[in-house]
Motif scaffolding. Structure first.
Motif, PDB file in Angstrom:
ATOM      1  N   GLN A   2       3.308  19.857  37.495  1.00  0.00           N
ATOM      2  CA  GLN A   2       2.638  19.815  36.201  1.00  0.00           C
ATOM      3  C   GLN A   2       1.183  20.225  36.383  1.00  0.00           C
ATOM      4  N   GLN A  33      -3.241  25.386  25.324  1.00  0.00           N
ATOM      5  CA  GLN A  33      -2.564  25.278  24.042  1.00  0.00           C
ATOM      6  C   GLN A  33      -2.073  23.849  23.838  1.00  0.00           C
ATOM      7  N   PHE A  88       1.967  17.837  23.442  1.00  0.00           N
ATOM      8  CA  PHE A  88       1.888  18.388  24.791  1.00  0.00           C
ATOM      9  C   PHE A  88       0.719  19.360  24.883  1.00  0.00           C
ATOM     10  N   ASP A  92      -1.925  28.228  30.944  1.00  0.00           N
ATOM     11  CA  ASP A  92      -1.346  29.332  31.689  1.00  0.00           C
ATOM     12  C   ASP A  92      -1.913  29.296  33.094  1.00  0.00           C
ATOM     13  N   LEU A 101       3.502  29.496  30.916  1.00  0.00           N
ATOM     14  CA  LEU A 101       2.829  28.293  30.455  1.00  0.00           C
ATOM     15  C   LEU A 101       3.369  27.092  31.199  1.00  0.00           C
ATOM     16  N   VAL A 102       2.469  26.240  31.660  1.00  0.00           N
ATOM     17  CA  VAL A 102       2.861  25.005  32.337  1.00  0.00           C
ATOM     18  C   VAL A 102       2.480  23.844  31.434  1.00  0.00           C
ATOM     19  N   PHE A 103       3.447  22.992  31.160  1.00  0.00           N
ATOM     20  CA  PHE A 103       3.259  21.899  30.218  1.00  0.00           C
ATOM     21  C   PHE A 103       2.978  20.585  30.925  1.00  0.00           C
ATOM     22  N   GLY A 104       2.223  19.741  30.247  1.00  0.00           N
ATOM     23  CA  GLY A 104       2.063  18.371  30.687  1.00  0.00           C
ATOM     24  C   GLY A 104       3.288  17.553  30.326  1.00  0.00           C
ATOM     25  N   LYS A 105       3.239  16.261  30.657  1.00  0.00           N
ATOM     26  CA  LYS A 105       4.403  15.407  30.413  1.00  0.00           C
ATOM     27  C   LYS A 105       4.491  14.933  28.968  1.00  0.00           C
TER      28      LYS A 105
END
Lengths: 113, 115
Positions: A2, A33, A88, A92, A101-105
């Motif tokens: 993450q 984002q 969320f 990038d 895109l890498v998302f948080g939890k």
């Protein structure tokens, strides 16, 4: 792994109050984002802020970005029961203009009527 | 709303069976993604595509393969499903941003249960 981590993980407020969510990330970014997810649904894009921007508004949403601290905050003003959802942040990969895109939890917001 | 359709929306299967999830888009977006969502992990990228026949791995690609033979379709295949692949799978697309990744549009998700 993450990239972003939202804080707090859960927030419960009364209708009409403001809700603030924070996101911290680890590496340089092109943009950050925020997305919303209603229960059982797909994610919906809320707002994008570029790395050279410090603040952005969209309706009742206000997003700030501090690249020196690698953090962002999402403020929802005058919250409504319909704002109840998970939120969320996503970043990038930064260098080279990656299209991933890498998302948080995620953070669960409950707005009580 | 962006025209992104995932199928099937729900599937129950047994360990060891192959499973294919389909994502269909009508937006002519160049980039397509498969994420999985699990409690406590948020969304994690499995594979993505940056054009027809152009794909790359994400952070949790083991046990998954993808194919993209047409702009509008992105298939995710579990060659031999395991219980650890029980999850909700989301497809997303984007046309790309001027700088970095643009706004992603998500499908409604496919809930897969592997018994």
């Amino acid at each position: 792994s993450q990239q972003g981590e939202e804080d707090p993980q859960a927030l419960s407020i009364q209708e009409g109050e403001n809700a603030t969510m924070n996101c911290s990330y680890k590496t340089s970014i092109n943009n950050l984002q925020w997305y919303r997810q209603n229960s059982g649904r797909g994610l919906v894009h809320l707002i994008l802020i570029r790395s050279n921007e410090r603040e952005k508004h969209s309706g009742r949403l206000r997003v700030t970005l501090d690249t020196s601290k690698k953090s962002s905050s999402l403020l929802i003003t005058a919250s409504r029961a319909a704002d109840t959802a998970s939120y969320f942040c996503a970043t990038d990969a930064g260098r080279g203009g990656s299209e991933k895109l890498v998302f948080g939890k995620g953070m669960k917001l409950t707005v009580n009527p | 709303d962006a025209g992104i359709t995932q199928s099937p929306r729900h599937k129950v299967t047994e360990t060891g069976t192959p499973v294919t999830l389909r994502c269909h888009q009508t937006e002519n977006h160049r980039y397509m993604y498969w994420y999985r969502q699990d409690p406590g992990h948020g969304l994690r990228l499995i594979h993505y595509s940056y054009g027809v026949k152009d794909t790359d791995k994400g952070e949790v690609s083991d046990g998954y393969s993808v194919s993209r033979s047409k702009t509008e379709d992105f298939l995710l295949t579990l060659e031999s499903a395991t219980s650890s692949q029980t999850s909700v799978y989301f497809c997303a697309t984007t046309s790309g941003g001027a700088i970095g990744t643009g706004e992603l549009f998500f499908g409604e998700g496919s809930r897969l249960t592997v018994l």
